[in-house]
Each structure stands twice: as structure tokens, then as C-alpha cells.
Design a protein around this motif. Sequence first.
Motif, PDB file in Angstrom:
ATOM      1  N   PHE A   1       0.831  -1.201   0.000  1.00  0.00           N
ATOM      2  CA  PHE A   1       0.000   0.000   0.000  1.00  0.00           C
ATOM      3  C   PHE A   1       0.870   1.258   0.000  1.00  0.00           C
ATOM      4  O   PHE A   1       0.596   2.203  -0.745  1.00  0.00           O
ATOM      5  CB  PHE A   1      -0.929   0.016   1.213  1.00  0.00           C
TER       6      PHE A   1
ATOM      7  N   PHE B   1       2.269   1.859  -3.485  1.00  0.00           N
ATOM      8  CA  PHE B   1       1.257   2.394  -4.403  1.00  0.00           C
ATOM      9  C   PHE B   1       0.861   3.821  -4.032  1.00  0.00           C
ATOM     10  O   PHE B   1       0.647   4.657  -4.908  1.00  0.00           O
ATOM     11  CB  PHE B   1       0.006   1.516  -4.419  1.00  0.00           C
TER      12      PHE B   1
ATOM     13  N   ASN C   1      -6.898   1.862  -3.463  1.00  0.00           N
ATOM     14  CA  ASN C   1      -5.752   1.282  -2.769  1.00  0.00           C
ATOM     15  C   ASN C   1      -6.061   1.013  -1.299  1.00  0.00           C
ATOM     16  O   ASN C   1      -5.656  -0.008  -0.741  1.00  0.00           O
ATOM     17  CB  ASN C   1      -4.525   2.189  -2.891  1.00  0.00           C
TER      18      ASN C   1
END
Length: 178
Positions: A127, A130, A157
Motif C-alpha cells: 500500500f 502504491f 488502494n
Amino acid sequence: MYAEYIKGASRIEIGRALMDRGIYTRQGKPWVDSNVKVILTNITYTGNMLFQKEYCEDPITKHRRKNYGELPQYGRFFKMYMYTALAPVPLSAFAGEPTQNIGKSFLKSYASVCLEGAIIVLACIIFSVFASSPPVVDPNAAPASMVWSYIGELIFNMLILVGAVKMADRLVKEIMGI
């Protein structure tokens, strides 16, 4: 106390041995069979502690229900800490043939808790990768469209992260066959 019990000592013998060494109960009284039984079967010491046994179904009426698996029944990292802190107790079960299954099941459940923690850490790392990368945005789009594109990607996300954390428990149970 646990080692003596596993070796075959009765609860009365354990109580007598404690008294011979000058060890009394918290209240300063002599040990009896029931006192020893309470300690030998206490879920805190045996590693069978379960958190979130019940939950609040309706916060307005404060109606509570017994949790039959609708919600995770523990705090993950607290559970990992408890397993580590209390590991010597179930591991002492390897001392005798009849109790080896207790030790084996403890090691299996301990490994599953560690694997679950690793999956959660991995999900958080993915996470953060991203979330830190810049979103792909069309430079010719309107500013409002760029903002909504970024917010949509961030929400997606975050949903993936929450899903990974929630599914870690089920995934580990399937992998470990628990």
C-alpha cells in the motif's frame, strides 16, 4: 507447576510440594486441589485466550451477541505477543507422550499467527508503495477530473489494504489447514 503435572503429579501433590517450599496462595492460604486446578486450566497460562468473545450488535440498544466467527476473535498483534510471552507453557507439553499434541497444535497456531502478521506487514508495504507513486493522470484533463482520479485511486488502494488485512486470517487458516 505445569512440568510437575505433565510428569504425572496430581493436583494435591503439587499443592503439597508448594506448601513444603513455603509458597502460599495470593491470599496467604494453603494450596488445595481447586486452587491448583484453576491455575492449570487458566486460559491466560495455557495459551487458549480468546478475545472478542462477544460483540455489540446494536450500539444504540447496546445489545451484545456471542461471537461465533462473525468477527475476528482476537487482537492480532496482542495475540502474537501473548503467544510469545507464554510459549514455555505449551511447549512444556512436549515432555510427555500423551500431551505432545498440545505442543504440536501450539506450534501450528503460533506459526499461523506469525504468518498472518507477515501478510499484514506485506500488505502495508505494498500500500505504501502504491500510495507514494504519483497517480497516472491525463495532463489534458480538467483539474477537478485530476483530483477525482487521484482520490478514486487512493480509495481503491485503501480498500485493497483493508481487504488484505481482513482476509489475512482466512488465508492463513486455509494455508495452515486450521
